[in-house]
Design a protein around this motif. Structure first.
Motif, PDB file in Angstrom:
ATOM      1  N   ALA A  93       0.850  -1.192   0.000  1.00  7.20           N
ATOM      2  CA  ALA A  93       0.000   0.000   0.000  1.00  7.20           C
ATOM      3  C   ALA A  93       0.884   1.239   0.000  1.00  7.20           C
ATOM      4  O   ALA A  93       1.832   1.334   0.792  1.00  7.20           O
ATOM      5  N   ARG A  94       0.579   2.171  -0.895  1.00  3.51           N
ATOM      6  CA  ARG A  94       1.341   3.425  -1.007  1.00  3.51           C
ATOM      7  C   ARG A  94       0.531   4.546  -0.385  1.00  3.51           C
ATOM      8  O   ARG A  94      -0.583   4.831  -0.836  1.00  3.51           O
ATOM      9  N   ASN A  95       1.075   5.182   0.643  1.00  7.24           N
ATOM     10  CA  ASN A  95       0.429   6.328   1.292  1.00  7.24           C
ATOM     11  C   ASN A  95      -1.056   6.105   1.547  1.00  7.24           C
ATOM     12  O   ASN A  95      -1.890   6.872   1.064  1.00  7.24           O
ATOM     13  N   PRO A  96      -1.413   5.048   2.293  1.00  5.98           N
ATOM     14  CA  PRO A  96      -2.844   4.836   2.548  1.00  5.98           C
ATOM     15  C   PRO A  96      -3.412   6.023   3.319  1.00  5.98           C
ATOM     16  O   PRO A  96      -2.786   6.514   4.256  1.00  5.98           O
ATOM     17  N   SER A  97      -4.545   6.517   2.866  1.00  2.00           N
ATOM     18  CA  SER A  97      -5.157   7.641   3.565  1.00  2.00           C
ATOM     19  C   SER A  97      -6.659   7.465   3.560  1.00  2.00           C
ATOM     20  O   SER A  97      -7.247   7.106   2.540  1.00  2.00           O
ATOM     21  N   GLY A  98      -7.252   7.678   4.703  1.00  2.00           N
ATOM     22  CA  GLY A  98      -8.697   7.620   4.803  1.00  2.00           C
ATOM     23  C   GLY A  98      -9.250   6.277   4.415  1.00  2.00           C
ATOM     24  O   GLY A  98      -8.814   5.234   4.893  1.00  2.00           O
ATOM     25  N   SER A  99     -10.186   6.281   3.481  1.00  2.00           N
ATOM     26  CA  SER A  99     -10.914   5.069   3.137  1.00  2.00           C
ATOM     27  C   SER A  99     -10.369   4.376   1.890  1.00  2.00           C
ATOM     28  O   SER A  99     -10.922   3.394   1.455  1.00  2.00           O
ATOM     29  N   ARG A 100      -9.261   4.885   1.332  1.00  2.00           N
ATOM     30  CA  ARG A 100      -8.749   4.325   0.079  1.00  2.00           C
ATOM     31  C   ARG A 100      -7.339   3.771   0.264  1.00  2.00           C
ATOM     32  O   ARG A 100      -6.481   4.410   0.867  1.00  2.00           O
ATOM     33  N   TYR A 101      -7.122   2.587  -0.298  1.00  2.00           N
ATOM     34  CA  TYR A 101      -5.826   1.928  -0.229  1.00  2.00           C
ATOM     35  C   TYR A 101      -5.367   1.620  -1.645  1.00  2.00           C
ATOM     36  O   TYR A 101      -6.031   0.875  -2.364  1.00  2.00           O
ATOM     37  N   ASP A 102      -4.242   2.219  -2.044  1.00  2.00           N
ATOM     38  CA  ASP A 102      -3.674   2.001  -3.370  1.00  2.00           C
ATOM     39  C   ASP A 102      -2.427   1.134  -3.213  1.00  2.00           C
ATOM     40  O   ASP A 102      -1.479   1.527  -2.539  1.00  2.00           O
ATOM     41  N   PHE A 103      -2.461  -0.036  -3.837  1.00  2.00           N
ATOM     42  CA  PHE A 103      -1.352  -0.977  -3.755  1.00  2.00           C
ATOM     43  C   PHE A 103      -0.570  -0.958  -5.061  1.00  2.00           C
ATOM     44  O   PHE A 103      -1.158  -0.872  -6.137  1.00  2.00           O
ATOM     45  N   ALA A 104       0.764  -1.054  -4.950  1.00  2.00           N
ATOM     46  CA  ALA A 104       1.636  -1.077  -6.128  1.00  2.00           C
ATOM     47  C   ALA A 104       2.542  -2.304  -6.076  1.00  2.00           C
ATOM     48  O   ALA A 104       2.942  -2.748  -4.991  1.00  2.00           O
ATOM     49  N   PHE A 105       2.867  -2.828  -7.248  1.00  2.00           N
ATOM     50  CA  PHE A 105       3.700  -4.021  -7.385  1.00  2.00           C
ATOM     51  C   PHE A 105       4.985  -3.881  -6.581  1.00  2.00           C
ATOM     52  O   PHE A 105       5.643  -2.839  -6.604  1.00  2.00           O
ATOM     53  N   ASP A 106       5.341  -4.956  -5.861  1.00  2.00           N
ATOM     54  CA  ASP A 106       6.511  -4.940  -4.985  1.00  2.00           C
ATOM     55  C   ASP A 106       7.204  -6.303  -5.045  1.00  2.00           C
ATOM     56  O   ASP A 106       7.594  -6.858  -4.032  1.00  2.00           O
ATOM     57  N   GLY A 107       7.292  -6.877  -6.246  1.00  2.00           N
ATOM     58  CA  GLY A 107       7.938  -8.173  -6.403  1.00  2.00           C
ATOM     59  C   GLY A 107       6.918  -9.295  -6.465  1.00  2.00           C
ATOM     60  O   GLY A 107       5.723  -9.060  -6.558  1.00  2.00           O
TER      61      GLY A 107
END
Length: 164
Positions: free
Chosen positions: A100-114
């Motif tokens: 998860a990149r900079n999770p804030s509030g109600s939204r979670y954005d995940f980015a590839f990490d291997g």
């Protein structure tokens, strides 16, 4: 036996999840069955799309999409220090990891990490995911699959918790 039962802590309910102390606590609040709020590319309104379960003494949340179908897949969410990470066991036969990149509030954005079985420059794999907690009983997600560095498939869902 009784020794094991005494060591198990009670799970969180929906109210506790709303005031989640950590990102993982927020995901623990998803426990239960979730159905499609509207028709999607791979399902119809009312279909069971996802099942969430808390496991490993509360240290992981298992998401099973399309349970019991040929398209069934599993994603495991867990903490990595202060971060929230996931591993997605995909029908592509690989297992991308995302953070998860900079999770804030109600939204979670995940980015590839291997991940396992993936050359990210060429292999088809889920590369990013976004989950938005619209309310305690409503969830939207967007998963983006790439191949050779370009998006090839976007899976969107709008789910509501199935009444118990």
């Amino acid at each position: 036996g009784t020794v094991f039962a005494a060591a198990v802590s009670p799970g969180t309910d929906g109210a506790a999840a709303a005031s989640a102390a950590t990102p993982l606590d927020r995901f623990k609040g998803l426990a239960g069955d979730w159905v499609a709020a509207e028709d999607g590319e791979m399902f119809h309104k009312g279909d069971l799309v996802a099942r969430y379960a808390v496991t490993a003494a509360g240290s992981a949340v298992v998401e099973t999409v399309f349970p019991g179908s040929p398209h069934e897949m599993v994603t495991v969410y867990h903490a990595d220090g202060p971060d929230l990470v996931l591993t997605h066991y995909c029908m592509e036969g690989n297992a991308p990891r995302m953070r998860a990149r900079n999770p804030s509030g109600s939204r979670y954005d995940f980015a590839f990490d291997g991940g396992i079985g993936i050359n990210p420059k060429k292999d088809r794999h889920m590369n990013s995911a976004s989950l938005e907690f619209v309310g305690p009983d409503e969830l939207r997600s967007v998963w983006t699959e790439i191949e050779a560095g370009k998006p090839v498939f976007v899976a969107k869902s709008h789910l509501v918790r199935k009444p118990r």
